[in-house]
Design a protein around this motif. Structure first.
Motif, PDB file in Angstrom:
ATOM      1  N   VAL A 176     -13.035 -20.299 -30.918  1.00  0.00           N
ATOM      2  CA  VAL A 176     -12.871 -19.933 -32.318  1.00  0.00           C
ATOM      3  C   VAL A 176     -11.427 -19.501 -32.507  1.00  0.00           C
ATOM      4  CG1 VAL A 176     -13.488 -18.298 -34.136  1.00  0.00           C
ATOM      5  CG2 VAL A 176     -15.262 -19.237 -32.658  1.00  0.00           C
ATOM      6  N   GLY A 177     -10.768 -20.051 -33.501  1.00  0.00           N
ATOM      7  CA  GLY A 177      -9.379 -19.697 -33.761  1.00  0.00           C
ATOM      8  C   GLY A 177      -8.955 -20.202 -35.122  1.00  0.00           C
ATOM      9  N   ASP A 178      -7.711 -19.991 -35.444  1.00  0.00           N
ATOM     10  CA  ASP A 178      -7.174 -20.483 -36.711  1.00  0.00           C
ATOM     11  C   ASP A 178      -6.786 -21.944 -36.572  1.00  0.00           C
ATOM     12  OD1 ASP A 178      -5.542 -17.362 -37.539  1.00  0.00           O
ATOM     13  OD2 ASP A 178      -7.491 -18.132 -38.157  1.00  0.00           O
ATOM     14  N   GLY A 179      -7.552 -22.790 -37.219  1.00  0.00           N
ATOM     15  CA  GLY A 179      -7.211 -24.212 -37.234  1.00  0.00           C
ATOM     16  C   GLY A 179      -6.092 -24.497 -38.197  1.00  0.00           C
ATOM     17  N   GLY A 180      -5.812 -23.533 -39.092  1.00  0.00           N
ATOM     18  CA  GLY A 180      -4.695 -23.647 -40.015  1.00  0.00           C
ATOM     19  C   GLY A 180      -4.795 -24.811 -40.972  1.00  0.00           C
ATOM     20  N   THR A 181      -3.633 -25.289 -41.396  1.00  0.00           N
ATOM     21  CA  THR A 181      -3.617 -26.360 -42.393  1.00  0.00           C
ATOM     22  C   THR A 181      -4.009 -27.699 -41.789  1.00  0.00           C
ATOM     23  OG1 THR A 181      -1.239 -26.777 -42.100  1.00  0.00           O
ATOM     24  CG2 THR A 181      -1.880 -25.154 -43.768  1.00  0.00           C
ATOM     25  N   SER A 182      -3.949 -27.812 -40.452  1.00  0.00           N
ATOM     26  CA  SER A 182      -4.473 -29.015 -39.794  1.00  0.00           C
ATOM     27  C   SER A 182      -5.955 -29.168 -40.105  1.00  0.00           C
ATOM     28  CB  SER A 182      -4.295 -28.921 -38.277  1.00  0.00           C
ATOM     29  OG  SER A 182      -3.028 -29.295 -37.861  1.00  0.00           O
ATOM     30  N   TYR A 183      -6.698 -28.111 -39.826  1.00  0.00           N
ATOM     31  CA  TYR A 183      -8.143 -28.123 -40.043  1.00  0.00           C
ATOM     32  C   TYR A 183      -8.453 -28.294 -41.522  1.00  0.00           C
ATOM     33  CZ  TYR A 183     -12.934 -26.915 -38.566  1.00  0.00           C
ATOM     34  OH  TYR A 183     -14.283 -26.950 -38.265  1.00  0.00           O
ATOM     35  N   ALA A 184      -7.686 -27.598 -42.350  1.00  0.00           N
ATOM     36  CA  ALA A 184      -7.888 -27.705 -43.799  1.00  0.00           C
ATOM     37  C   ALA A 184      -7.681 -29.134 -44.279  1.00  0.00           C
ATOM     38  CB  ALA A 184      -6.936 -26.748 -44.523  1.00  0.00           C
ATOM     39  N   SER A 185      -6.674 -29.806 -43.745  1.00  0.00           N
ATOM     40  CA  SER A 185      -6.421 -31.188 -44.136  1.00  0.00           C
ATOM     41  C   SER A 185      -7.589 -32.085 -43.744  1.00  0.00           C
ATOM     42  CB  SER A 185      -5.124 -31.692 -43.484  1.00  0.00           C
ATOM     43  OG  SER A 185      -4.839 -33.011 -43.875  1.00  0.00           O
ATOM     44  N   ALA A 186      -8.145 -31.847 -42.536  1.00  0.00           N
ATOM     45  CA  ALA A 186      -9.299 -32.634 -42.103  1.00  0.00           C
ATOM     46  C   ALA A 186     -10.490 -32.417 -43.041  1.00  0.00           C
ATOM     47  CB  ALA A 186      -9.670 -32.271 -40.668  1.00  0.00           C
ATOM     48  N   LEU A 187     -10.698 -31.171 -43.481  1.00  0.00           N
ATOM     49  CA  LEU A 187     -11.808 -30.893 -44.405  1.00  0.00           C
ATOM     50  C   LEU A 187     -11.556 -31.511 -45.778  1.00  0.00           C
ATOM     51  CD1 LEU A 187     -12.790 -27.201 -43.592  1.00  0.00           C
ATOM     52  CD2 LEU A 187     -13.862 -29.327 -42.806  1.00  0.00           C
ATOM     53  N   ALA A 188     -10.295 -31.540 -46.218  1.00  0.00           N
ATOM     54  CA  ALA A 188      -9.976 -32.198 -47.489  1.00  0.00           C
ATOM     55  C   ALA A 188     -10.241 -33.695 -47.379  1.00  0.00           C
ATOM     56  CB  ALA A 188      -8.529 -31.929 -47.867  1.00  0.00           C
ATOM     57  N   SER A 189      -9.886 -34.277 -46.230  1.00  0.00           N
ATOM     58  CA  SER A 189     -10.166 -35.697 -46.008  1.00  0.00           C
ATOM     59  C   SER A 189     -11.669 -35.953 -46.012  1.00  0.00           C
ATOM     60  CB  SER A 189      -9.565 -36.148 -44.665  1.00  0.00           C
ATOM     61  OG  SER A 189      -8.155 -36.149 -44.699  1.00  0.00           O
ATOM     62  N   ALA A 190     -12.423 -35.046 -45.372  1.00  0.00           N
ATOM     63  CA  ALA A 190     -13.879 -35.185 -45.357  1.00  0.00           C
ATOM     64  C   ALA A 190     -14.463 -35.040 -46.753  1.00  0.00           C
ATOM     65  CB  ALA A 190     -14.486 -34.143 -44.414  1.00  0.00           C
ATOM     66  N   SER A 191     -13.892 -34.152 -47.559  1.00  0.00           N
ATOM     67  CA  SER A 191     -14.346 -33.989 -48.953  1.00  0.00           C
ATOM     68  C   SER A 191     -14.163 -35.294 -49.720  1.00  0.00           C
ATOM     69  CB  SER A 191     -13.552 -32.868 -49.627  1.00  0.00           C
ATOM     70  OG  SER A 191     -13.801 -31.622 -49.019  1.00  0.00           O
ATOM     71  N   ALA A 192     -13.021 -35.929 -49.498  1.00  0.00           N
ATOM     72  CA  ALA A 192     -12.769 -37.212 -50.162  1.00  0.00           C
ATOM     73  C   ALA A 192     -13.763 -38.270 -49.687  1.00  0.00           C
ATOM     74  CB  ALA A 192     -11.342 -37.659 -49.889  1.00  0.00           C
ATOM     75  N   ALA A 193     -14.111 -38.220 -48.398  1.00  0.00           N
ATOM     76  CA  ALA A 193     -15.077 -39.180 -47.861  1.00  0.00           C
ATOM     77  C   ALA A 193     -16.436 -39.019 -48.531  1.00  0.00           C
ATOM     78  CB  ALA A 193     -15.196 -39.007 -46.349  1.00  0.00           C
ATOM     79  N   LEU A 194     -16.843 -37.778 -48.775  1.00  0.00           N
ATOM     80  CA  LEU A 194     -18.119 -37.544 -49.456  1.00  0.00           C
ATOM     81  C   LEU A 194     -18.099 -38.136 -50.861  1.00  0.00           C
ATOM     82  CD1 LEU A 194     -18.839 -33.817 -48.456  1.00  0.00           C
ATOM     83  CD2 LEU A 194     -19.944 -35.875 -47.551  1.00  0.00           C
ATOM     84  N   VAL A 195     -17.036 -37.840 -51.598  1.00  0.00           N
ATOM     85  CA  VAL A 195     -16.933 -38.330 -52.980  1.00  0.00           C
ATOM     86  C   VAL A 195     -16.871 -39.849 -53.002  1.00  0.00           C
ATOM     87  CG1 VAL A 195     -15.462 -38.375 -55.022  1.00  0.00           C
ATOM     88  CG2 VAL A 195     -15.868 -36.215 -53.823  1.00  0.00           C
TER      89      VAL A 195
END
Length: 381
Positions: free
Chosen positions: A243-262
């Motif tokens: 467990v740690g800070d994934g930072g903006t790397s992790y955030a970018s991956a989640l934004a990409s995943a959000s786009a995949a859902l839409v």
């Protein structure tokens, strides 16, 4: 300089109980309810990063063969590298954030029905100085091989023009590109130069409570944000889950995943339309502004699109981040435009030079490996 946008070394080992405990952000995003509408099926997300290693928590069937674009060492010009290997775990973490199954300490992916195309660069190796040029090659490969979304969870100021050209090529093929803002925690260099490329969605990070993550870089190129604090990441040297800070790397991956859902729910939309509804439905800044430099237009909320059916996709060919066209004033009846005085024209030209030269200097300095502050940034509407 080329940097991966995360802080893996600060992680602590995940307890076994985490196998059954979904990440808090998935609960807040109402992911289980969203997955009944769309789970990313039919969408390929290219993760141009440090590669992917088959580890517990990431189903092999969710990861495509991919490609390695790593440059061989001079003394071994024929050396080949497998796409399914990852020395430091950065690319593996991004992949898990998108399609992980939540077992063994791994995150449950936000778009579990999507496919990830790993594109391995030299990130995380002694050769990572070449990762920018390799990444550009990988972006073109992804665009030519069916990737609808391309995730860039790293920063580069050595190969900006090369990467920009590759991104524009991918955009011409219909791909949507996300890039991490970086983890410097300030706005001195606006995070990653990649977020300055027109049409690229720059992603900042928020903490577990939705506040700005302290290490998240920010500036006028922040467009969206997503969770990035205290998340499951691969431990140092890709050994186990921490467990740690994934930072903006992790955030970018989640934004990409959000786009995949839409996009999975609306397969006929274009990249511009998917980006537009994500921006429209984002959870706006806490200061009440339409956007700010810390979270952009807000935290990505695909549930508002999928469950609440909000968001207007708008024009398919118009970049939602492009400046609004400015109409020239119409002369009044009987008026004619006077020719500019020669001295005025010369003065206007002289005023242009201070903006042109620093921009050129930034490119030259980056090519020489000299740190520089970029003065010319993408304009907003």
């Amino acid at each position: 300089m080329i940097v991966a946008a995360w802080t893996v070394s600060a992680g602590t080992v995940i307890p076994a109980a985490a196998d059954t405990d979904p990440q808090r952000y998935l609960t807040k995003m109402k992911a289980p309810e969203m997955w009944k509408v769309a789970d990313g099926t039919g969408i390929t997300v290219a993760v141009v990063d440090s590669g992917f290693r088959e580890v517990p928590g990431v189903p092999g069937e969710s990861v495509l063969p991919g490609v390695s674009v790593m440059s061989p060492p001079m003394e071994q010009p024929d050396k080949k590298y497998p796409a399914h290997d990852d020395l430091d775990g950065h690319g593996t973490t991004m992949t898990a954030a998108i399609v992980g199954d939540g077992t063994g300490g791994a995150p449950k992916g936000l778009a579990p029905g999507a496919k990830v195309m790993p594109v391995r660069t030299s990130l995380g190796t002694l050769q990572e100085f070449a990762a920018g040029h390799e990444g550009a090659k990988g972006i073109r490969y992804a665009a030519d091989n069916g990737a609808k979304i391309i995730n860039l969870s790293w920063g580069d100021d050595l190969a900006y023009e090369v990467v920009k050209s590759a991104v524009q090529y991918a955009q011409s093929k219909g791909a949507l590109v996300f890039a991490a803002m970086g983890n410097d925690g300030d706005s001195n260099n606006n995070g990653s130069m990649l977020t300055m490329i027109p049409g690229v969605i720059g992603v900042g990070a928020v903490d577990d409570d939705g506040g700005v993550l302290a290490l998240s870089s920010h500036g006028p190129d922040t467009d969206l944000s997503a969770p990035g604090g205290k998340v499951p990441i691969r431990c140092t040297d890709n050994k186990g889950w921490c467990v740690g800070d994934g930072g903006t790397s992790y955030a970018s991956a989640l934004a990409s995943a959000s786009a995949a859902l839409v996009w999975s729910a609306h397969p006929n939309w274009t990249a511009n339309q998917v980006a537009r509804v994500l921006i429209q439905t984002a959870g706006g800044p806490r200061d009440g502004a339409k956007r700010n430099d810390y979270v952009g237009y807000g935290v990505a909320r695909p549930r508002v699109v999928l469950l609440d059916r909000q968001g207007d996709p708008g024009a398919p060919d118009t970049d939602p981040l492009a400046p609004a066209p400015v109409k020239a004033p119409t002369p009044s009846a009987g008026q004619t435009a006077a020719a500019p005085h020669p001295a005025a024209s010369a003065d206007a030209e002289s005023r242009n030079f201070p903006w042109q030269w620093p921009a050129l200097g930034a490119v030259v300095a980056a090519g020489l490996g000299i740190g520089t502050t970029v003065l010319v940034k993408r304009r907003r509407s």
